[in-house]
Design a protein around this motif. Structure first.
Motif, short mmCIF file in Angstrom:
data_model
loop_
_atom_site.label_atom_id
_atom_site.label_comp_id
_atom_site.label_asym_id
_atom_site.label_seq_id
_atom_site.Cartn_x
_atom_site.Cartn_y
_atom_site.Cartn_z
N GLY A 60 0.81 -1.21 0.00
CA GLY A 60 0.00 0.00 0.00
C GLY A 60 0.84 1.26 0.00
O GLY A 60 0.53 2.24 -0.68
N ALA A 61 1.93 1.24 0.78
CA ALA A 61 2.80 2.41 0.83
C ALA A 61 3.41 2.70 -0.53
O ALA A 61 3.53 3.86 -0.94
N GLU A 62 3.79 1.65 -1.25
CA GLU A 62 4.35 1.84 -2.58
C GLU A 62 3.29 2.37 -3.55
O GLU A 62 3.57 3.25 -4.37
N ALA A 63 2.07 1.82 -3.44
CA ALA A 63 0.98 2.26 -4.33
C ALA A 63 0.66 3.74 -4.11
O ALA A 63 0.35 4.47 -5.06
N HIS A 64 0.70 4.20 -2.85
CA HIS A 64 0.35 5.59 -2.52
C HIS A 64 1.56 6.52 -2.51
O HIS A 64 1.43 7.69 -2.11
N GLU A 65 2.72 6.03 -2.92
CA GLU A 65 3.95 6.84 -2.92
C GLU A 65 3.73 8.14 -3.70
O GLU A 65 3.23 8.14 -4.83
N GLY A 66 4.08 9.26 -3.08
CA GLY A 66 3.94 10.56 -3.73
C GLY A 66 2.59 11.21 -3.51
O GLY A 66 2.41 12.39 -3.84
N ASP A 103 -8.02 2.10 -0.27
CA ASP A 103 -8.06 3.19 -1.26
C ASP A 103 -7.22 2.92 -2.51
O ASP A 103 -7.17 3.77 -3.40
N VAL A 104 -6.55 1.77 -2.58
CA VAL A 104 -5.62 1.58 -3.70
C VAL A 104 -6.36 1.43 -5.03
O VAL A 104 -5.90 1.90 -6.07
N ILE A 105 -7.53 0.76 -5.04
CA ILE A 105 -8.29 0.60 -6.29
C ILE A 105 -8.85 1.94 -6.74
O ILE A 105 -8.85 2.28 -7.93
N GLU A 106 -9.29 2.74 -5.78
CA GLU A 106 -9.94 4.01 -6.10
C GLU A 106 -8.96 5.12 -6.46
O GLU A 106 -9.21 5.93 -7.36
N ASP A 128 -12.72 -3.85 -2.94
CA ASP A 128 -13.62 -3.38 -3.99
C ASP A 128 -14.96 -2.93 -3.41
O ASP A 128 -15.56 -1.97 -3.89
N GLY A 129 -15.42 -3.60 -2.36
CA GLY A 129 -16.70 -3.23 -1.74
C GLY A 129 -16.68 -1.84 -1.15
O GLY A 129 -17.69 -1.14 -1.13
N VAL A 130 -15.52 -1.40 -0.66
CA VAL A 130 -15.40 -0.07 -0.05
C VAL A 130 -15.16 1.01 -1.10
O VAL A 130 -15.44 2.19 -0.88
N SER A 131 -14.65 0.64 -2.29
CA SER A 131 -14.28 1.61 -3.32
C SER A 131 -15.51 2.26 -3.94
O SER A 131 -16.53 1.60 -4.17
N LYS A 132 -15.41 3.54 -4.24
CA LYS A 132 -16.50 4.27 -4.89
C LYS A 132 -16.56 3.92 -6.37
O LYS A 132 -15.62 3.41 -6.95
N LEU A 133 -17.72 4.26 -6.99
CA LEU A 133 -17.89 4.05 -8.43
C LEU A 133 -17.35 5.26 -9.18
O LEU A 133 -18.08 6.00 -9.84
#
Length: 739
Positions: A60-66, A103-106, A128-133
């Motif tokens: 997750g930290a890598e995905a949200h880097e920056g 939050d990584v998918i969104e 995915d269930g928590v992610s918005k459309l």
């Protein structure tokens, strides 16, 4: 990655914040080192699961880097904080991993398939269930919000952990809301108070619910909160001694009876005071006079011993005792509540419960994970939550769109409850103000759909009767019965409202298909073609061209007036849509095919209120897109010139024997005399007509005009009524409206 680890603040130096009281309003929010969080997880998770959690953190930290939040801090702070909230509930490691990645998918290029590949499908489904459309375009913010919430709630029906992650996410967002624009603060706070806090309450997670409400109140109505807080501080300063006196008296009474228990006095939450003032229209002094004390003991039978003890200590207020142990709330909450007249005549509320009930009151459905329950209280909470989730599925199937679905859910999220019994002794919990119809739908949708009458405590009552706690309700059903649209005026539960609307929509669609078949068959008759003998290949080709899935969908579209039967018939019979409508109209003039109106067509054939046509009148009809056919009297001025509405006009006539009763209006002018209205109404009823409405207005000092809306079978029936009324000496004049 090391830079991110280094910037997280150790919780030992920055304590977590739970802003329930005034003193915590502006305190900084805790930031946690991932190492400390992992150390905490090791207290209840095996090492291999903690290692997997740490691997998810690195992912997750890598995905949200920056990425950074509005406050300027690295984004990874947020998912770590969300995971910490869930860790305090002792959630399982897959839920915690999903919290880290929620939050990584969104918000990052990572998709669901990648999460499933790196971890597993279960974690991917939670994320995915928590992610918005966010990838779909919506016409408005409200529609986008409703669709995303609908997606989340439906995912919750498959796995309750989805909503637990979302509640933790919303709780941390509310704790850090101060960095947002004021308009965004108010919007998010309103959504929190309307949706997320009630969901936490519905699932029994009281600790989360209270904090969400307090933070929502702080950001949405800061001045109102400030006023109540200041008034409460003045009040509490005066009565601190009284609270201490009651606590001491309760502890001494328990000690004398050799009962081991904890006594805790507590101050009311600010939002709870505000809500009670607003809902019950009470002054501040009336609300804060109730001080609450909690007595926690070891066993259920001890709870009832303590109840007798406190009733002996202070005088109970009649009608203010509630036994939520015998009859738990809808969210599984159990406790004894009683209100007593304490020192100085001040009302005090005592809540008596066991330690298990206290844990259940704080954690709700989350206690299922927190205590690995074989305990009865958490098992009951899980069952009640499952029942609510099943009701969500019923509402989703019946709702027309996501906004409507969200409206039903909001109705269902504020259950100030009543408790009623079935004839077999089963207890049902319903929203306060619920009616017999709500009760029927709470049993089963089919029971509600076929409900015709009811008995409460063995006495017949109307279907709109409001229920009270303790009543026994028996529903009477009939196989051919169906819901009435008028029920929507008094039902209060989301399930009942959604089921009725869903049934009526489907009923209208079925009626539209029947009418569409009649219209299309009549038009095909001009070509010498029968609907059932049409070439299936030609029908399939036209359905694809018209963007219709089935022939029934096409017939329904015709019945609702969205598509003209004449054009459809010409295309299905082999003609070209580009041929002139004048030729088609000439063909119709030479070979008129009139649709026979029977009165049993249902919602797709309506009768115009402007002229109130009844059998025997010469009639004309217009297509109204989405509604179907609207029948007028031929002389109705609202028809306008039919020549300018050829594409909407439909040739209609009454069937040989129309079925049912039709509304019409008459004006009766009578001399002013006592009892005149009763005489006229009696004469109308005598000839078998029902009066739907009556309106009176005095013309002068001597006469009054009475306008009746009555049900008749046709012109002949109306003529008999009017002849009978003319025989009454008081009647000066009688006319049909409009003439």
């Amino acid at each position: 990655m090391q830079s991110i680890l280094a910037t997280l603040v150790d919780p030992a130096t920055t304590p977590p914040v739970h802003p329930v009281g005034a003193e915590s309003d502006r305190m900084p929010v805790a930031r946690y080192l991932i190492s400390d969080l992992c150390a905490y997880l090791e207290t209840y998770l095996p090492p291999e699961q903690v290692s997997e959690f740490y691997r998810a953190y690195l992912f997750g930290a890598e995905a949200h880097e920056g990425q950074s939040r509005k406050s300027g801090e690295p984004y990874i702070y947020h998912p770590v904080a969300v995971a910490r909230i869930l860790a305090e509930m002792h959630m399982d490691y897959k839920c915690l991993i999903a919290a880290l990645l929620h939050d990584v998918i969104e918000d990052t290029p990572v998709d669901k398939e990648q999460v499933a590949e790196v971890f597993d499908e279960e974690i991917a489904d939670l994320v995915d269930g928590v992610s918005k459309l966010s990838q779909i375009e919506f016409e408005s913010r409200a529609e986008a919000q409703a669709a995303s919430l609908q997606k989340m709630l439906l995912a919750m029906t498959r796995d309750i952990r989805v909503i637990l992650i979302k509640l933790a996410d919303r709780l941390h967002n509310m704790r850090t809301l101060g960095s947002m624009h004021p308009d965004a603060c108010r919007r998010i706070s309103r959504e929190t108070l309307d949706i997320f806090a009630p969901i936490a309450n519905r699932l029994g997670i009281n600790r989360v619910r209270v904090e969400l409400e307090e933070l929502g109140f702080l950001h949405h109505w800061p001045w109102r909160r400030h006023v109540i807080q200041r008034a409460l501080q003045k009040t509490c300063g005066v009565r601190v001694e009284m609270v201490s006196t009651v606590e001491t008296a309760l502890k001494q009474a328990l000690h004398q009876e050799e009962i081991h228990g904890e006594v805790e006095g507590r101050r009311k939450h600010l939002y709870g005071i505000y809500r009670k003032m607003r809902e019950k229209r009470r002054a501040f002094s009336e609300v804060v006079d109730v001080f609450a004390f909690r007595v926690t003991v070891d066993r259920i039978d001890t709870c009832y011993r303590v109840l007798g003890l406190v009733h002996n200590l202070y005088k109970p207020v009649p009608g203010r005792f509630k036994d939520y142990i015998a009859i738990p709330k809808a969210n599984g909450y159990q406790s004894l509540h009683t209100v007593l007249i304490g020192p100085q005549g001040i009302h005090i509320e005592i809540q008596i419960r066991t330690e298990d009930m206290q844990r259940m009151a704080e954690s709700g459905i989350a206690a299922h994970w927190l205590y690995k329950s074989g305990e009865q209280s958490t098992a009951n909470a899980t069952t009640l939550a499952s029942e609510w989730l099943q009701n969500l599925l019923v509402m989703q199937r019946a709702a027309g769109n996501s906004v409507e679905f969200l409206d039903h859910v909001k109705i269902d999220l504020f259950p100030d409850e009543v408790y009623v019994f079935t004839p077999k002794g089963r207890i049902l919990t319903l929203k306060r103000g619920a009616t017999v119809i709500d009760f029927a739908y709470a049993i089963h949708s089919d029971v509600g759909n076929t409900c015709v009458a009811a008995r409460i405590d063995r006495r017949m009552v109307s279907l709109s009767t409001n229920l009270r706690s303790g009543q026994t309700v028996e529903i009477i059903n009939a196989p051919g019965a169906k819901p009435n649209a008028a029920w929507l005026n008094f039902v209060v539960t989301g399930k009942a409202r959604a089921s009725i609307r869903g049934y009526l929509k489907n009923l209208k669609q079925r009626e539209a298909q029947v009418l569409g078949r009649r219209l299309l068959s009549a038009e095909l008759g001009t070509f010498g073609v029968d609907l059932d003998s049409l070439d299936p290949i030609r029908v399939a080709a036209y359905l694809e061209e018209a963007n219709q899935r089935t022939l029934d969908d096409l017939l329904g579209d015709i019945g609702l007036g969205n598509r003209l039967a004449a054009f459809v018939a010409r295309r299905l019979a082999g003609g070209d849509e580009d041929e002139t409508t004048q030729a088609m109209q000439a063909d119709k003039d030479l070979h008129p095919h009139r649709l026979a109106i029977r009165g049993t067509e249902g919602m797709v054939v309506s009768f115009a209120r402007c002229c109130r046509p009844i059998p025997g009148d010469t009639i004309a009809a217009l297509f109204s897109p989405g509604r179907g056919i609207v029948v007028h009297r031929s002389e109705c001025r609202n028809l306008g010139s039919l020549e300018t509405k050829r594409d909407k006009r439909l040739d209609v006539e009454w069937a040989n024997e129309p079925d049912g009763e039709f509304p019409t209006e008459i004006r009766v002018e009578i001399g002013n005399r006592r009892g005149a209205l009763a005489v006229v109404a009696g004469a109308i009823a005598e000839l078998g007509s029902n009066i739907e409405n009556v309106h009176s207005r005095e013309k002068d000092g001597m006469t009054t005009a009475l306008e009746f809306l009555i049900l008749v079978k046709g012109r002949a029936h109306l003529a008999r009524i009017m002849r009978r009324l003319r025989q009454i000496p008081l009647v000066l004049r009688i006319t049909r409206i409009p003439r």
